[in-house]
Scaffold this active site. Structure first.
Site, PDB file in Angstrom:
ATOM      1  N   PHE A  50       0.832  -1.204   0.000  1.00 15.85           N
ATOM      2  CA  PHE A  50       0.000   0.000   0.000  1.00 15.85           C
ATOM      3  C   PHE A  50       0.863   1.250   0.000  1.00 15.85           C
ATOM      4  O   PHE A  50       1.931   1.266   0.624  1.00 15.85           O
ATOM      5  CB  PHE A  50      -0.903   0.004   1.239  1.00 15.85           C
ATOM      6  CG  PHE A  50      -1.883  -1.127   1.255  1.00 15.85           C
ATOM      7  CD1 PHE A  50      -3.057  -1.054   0.515  1.00 15.85           C
ATOM      8  CD2 PHE A  50      -1.630  -2.278   1.980  1.00 15.85           C
ATOM      9  CE1 PHE A  50      -3.961  -2.105   0.519  1.00 15.85           C
ATOM     10  CE2 PHE A  50      -2.530  -3.338   1.988  1.00 15.85           C
ATOM     11  CZ  PHE A  50      -3.707  -3.249   1.251  1.00 15.85           C
ATOM     12  N   GLU A  51       0.383   2.282  -0.673  1.00 13.66           N
ATOM     13  CA  GLU A  51       1.155   3.512  -0.782  1.00 13.66           C
ATOM     14  C   GLU A  51       1.451   4.159   0.569  1.00 13.66           C
ATOM     15  O   GLU A  51       2.381   4.936   0.710  1.00 13.66           O
ATOM     16  CB  GLU A  51       0.422   4.523  -1.658  1.00 13.66           C
ATOM     17  CG  GLU A  51      -0.881   5.023  -1.067  1.00 13.66           C
ATOM     18  CD  GLU A  51      -1.598   5.953  -2.028  1.00 13.66           C
ATOM     19  OE1 GLU A  51      -1.423   7.158  -1.903  1.00 13.66           O
ATOM     20  OE2 GLU A  51      -2.323   5.455  -2.911  1.00 13.66           O
ATOM     21  N   THR A  52       0.642   3.809   1.556  1.00 20.96           N
ATOM     22  CA  THR A  52       0.870   4.354   2.896  1.00 20.96           C
ATOM     23  C   THR A  52       2.114   3.762   3.548  1.00 20.96           C
ATOM     24  O   THR A  52       2.564   4.261   4.574  1.00 20.96           O
ATOM     25  CB  THR A  52      -0.340   4.043   3.777  1.00 20.96           C
ATOM     26  OG1 THR A  52      -0.746   2.687   3.534  1.00 20.96           O
ATOM     27  CG2 THR A  52      -1.495   4.971   3.455  1.00 20.96           C
ATOM     28  N   SER A  84       7.344   4.044   0.394  1.00 21.76           N
ATOM     29  CA  SER A  84       6.494   3.207  -0.438  1.00 21.76           C
ATOM     30  C   SER A  84       6.559   3.633  -1.904  1.00 21.76           C
ATOM     31  O   SER A  84       6.658   2.803  -2.789  1.00 21.76           O
ATOM     32  CB  SER A  84       5.059   3.249   0.057  1.00 21.76           C
ATOM     33  OG  SER A  84       4.519   4.520  -0.186  1.00 21.76           O
TER      34      SER A  84
END
Lengths: 255, 325
Positions: A50-52, A84
């Site tokens: 996930f980009e988080t 990320s």
């Protein structure tokens, strides 16, 4: 034959695109279920990230956003945004990342708009904006795009080009200075579209049982080649069981 | 920069001291996680206006600040809050009605801009957004850029790789650094001096914190320094960046705080209904923000049962089987 919904076939078709060993950049909603399903069906060694900053989350429950505490449980590591996105820009790892993206508008080269309709400064409709979508679309080697099949969504020119597809054709990305790769497939509520190897223009690759190529064309703002289109294999009983029992038993996304 | 031993104060004092009309601010968290909501509600109660907000995908807090009329300029990557608001409702309205000036970047770009501020360089490069309207469409006018010394002269610059083809890149996008007047983050643990421990994802909180002139930290638990220094590898921000430490349990409510509590789906669904309409939104603010004197009183209005419902399970860090429809 097992009954299934449109959202279910869309999810299964997306899951089939994920290859074993892919690192999957996951958005929210249907893309998360597709990535979860792929791990159970055809790509057990794929990795959801996930980009988080959550890497390889266990996902015992379905997250509602990429920042849901459910993505933080039992990961390889919990990092942050600078980590990320760098993973996708990374020369070695980035090539193995596949993006799953959505949008409000798409053109024939797979360029996406998730920012606004009308004038940028005084829009008729405002959407959330890029988030990490433009970053993923810029960096990754392959991406899957989810969008509803509607005339107002398949447009000649996107009102705002948020996330780069093939830009203006085969050399578009190279001319702009982007890394290689680009969108590989568009999955809608009627069909699957791919991009021609030579021109990078969208063509109809497959249609769901019960839907005709003509009906698909009637729901688009531009023409595409339909000569290569085949009927898509419906979700199997096993695929549906995975979706319904393992991925979204609460029907948070599938309904 | 602050090396004092004891920076503990209440939220009213912290906001009053560091957040002024016209301040450039950033807030921590991401969509519905670890937003510094208690601080945001206090900004709204103190009627601080004309703020310039830097956001990546900060979600709920951004929408409430915009809805309450605190924001005049916004630099943002994403205004959405999961199924509760696929596009944040007051954000959408404010832009469609021309109520705020705004400029769009991407999440990575905003994170890099904070990082540039944190490490003290004027800009950082990326390959993201080449060929897109992120580069072409600017929200702030040339005039505004010229007049306001706190806004960079250009949104972005595309540059040919000055090292030729080194790194296999022909072009890069240069992003101007962000150095806010004040950043506010909500964390799991802090000591009186401001040594900080976050659990779970840190999002861009560390970069935001370090890029800022002043830093307000609200925390779930105010702990003895020994507890944090016994295991310093788990800490993310050293104390000298911190200017105020505020102890507010449930300070991220109604957003989540990993290992402490989940987001509250009932509150967020109710918020969505209120946010749809200007008059209803006024009622929302009157009841849940202006109508309570502090965050504890908001929690009282919401009620013990709901707070109990979102309590995190110790194994997973979230509320298992929470009804999130």
């Amino acid at each position: 034959m097992t009954e299934y919904t449109l959202r279910e076939i869309m999810t299964v078709v997306a899951a089939r695109e994920i290859k074993d060993g892919d690192i999957v950049f996951c958005g929210t909603g249907i893309s998360m279920i597709a990535a979860m399903a792929a791990k159970h069906i055809n790509a057990p060694n794929s990795v959801i990230f996930f980009e988080t900053g959550a890497i390889d989350s266990k996902l015992e429950e379905l997250p509602l956003t990429v920042a849901d505490p459910r993505v933080m449980y039992f990961t390889s590591m919990n990092g942050g945004l600078t980590d990320s996105f760098a993973t996708m820009q990374n020369k070695f790892i980035g090539k193995h990342v596949i993006g799953i993206l959505g949008a409000a508008q798409i053109d024939k080269f797979g360029n996406l708009n998730s920012t606004s309709i009308g004038d940028y400064l005084k829009p008729k409709a405002r959407f959330p904006g890029s988030g990490g979508a433009c970053d993923a679309a810029s960096f990754v080697n392959r991406s899957i795009i989810f969008i509803q099949h509607e005339k107002r969504k398949f447009v000649n020119k996107v009102d705002y080009l948020t996330s780069p597809g093939w830009l203006d054709g085969l050399d578009g990305r190279k001319k702009a200075g982007l890394p290689g790769g680009g969108p590989s497939v568009v999955i809608t509520n009627m069909a699957v579209m791919r991009f021609d190897e030579k021109t990078k223009e969208m063509y109809l690759s497959g249609y769901y049982p019960g839907i005709t190529p003509q009906k698909i064309l009637d729901n688009m703002g531009f023409e595409v080649d339909i000569s290569r289109a085949k009927e898509i294999k419906p979700p199997s009983h096993e695929e549906l069981i995975v979706l319904r029992e393992k991925c979204d038993p609460q029907r948070l996304i599938l309904d | 920069m602050n090396t004092e031993k004891d920076k503990v104060m209440d939220i009213k004092e912290a906001i009053k001291r560091f957040v002024k009309n016209g301040s450039h601010i950033s807030i921590g968290g991401f969509t519905l996680n670890r937003n510094p909501m208690a601080a945001v509600y206090e900004i709204i109660r103190q009627n601080i206006k004309n703020l310039h907000l830097y956001a990546h995908a900060n979600g709920q807090a951004v929408d409430e600040l915009i809805g309450a009329g605190c924001i005049s300029k916004l630099e943002i990557a994403y205004g959405g809050n999961a199924r509760f608001a696929p596009t944040c409702i007051r954000f959408k309205k404010a832009i469609q009605d021309g109520k705020i000036l705004f400029e769009d970047y991407t999440n990575y770009q905003m994170a890099l801009r904070f990082l540039a501020g944190a490490i003290g360089v004027p800009f950082l490069p990326t390959r993201s957004s080449l060929g897109t309207d992120i580069l072409n469409k600017w929200g702030f006018s040339k005039d505004l850029r010229k007049k306001d010394p706190k806004i960079p002269n250009k949104k972005v610059i595309v540059m040919n790789n000055p090292f030729d083809s080194w790194g296999d890149a022909s072009k890069v996008v240069l992003l101007p650094a962000i150095t806010p007047d004040v950043t506010i983050i909500h964390v799991q643990k802090a000591d009186k001096q401001g040594t900080i421990r976050m659990k779970g994802l840190t999002f861009a909180d560390v970069e935001q914190a370090k890029s800022s002139k002043y830093l307000i930290v609200t925390c779930e638990e105010l702990v003895e320094s020994d507890e944090l220094r016994d295991d310093p590898d788990q800490n993310q921000i050293p104390f000298f960046y911190v200017d105020a430490v505020v102890h507010i349990p449930y300070g991220a409510y109604p957003t989540a705080c990993y290992r402490y509590y989940d987001y509250d789906p009932i509150y967020l669904n109710e918020y969505r209904r209120y946010a749809q309409d200007d008059d209803l939104f006024k009622k929302y603010l009157d009841k849940f923000v202006y109508g309570v004197k502090d965050h504890q009183e908001l929690l009282n209005v919401v009620g013990k049962e709901r707070i109990e419902m979102i309590k995190a399970d110790p194994r997973t860090g979230y509320a298992i089987n929470l009804d999130r429809k």
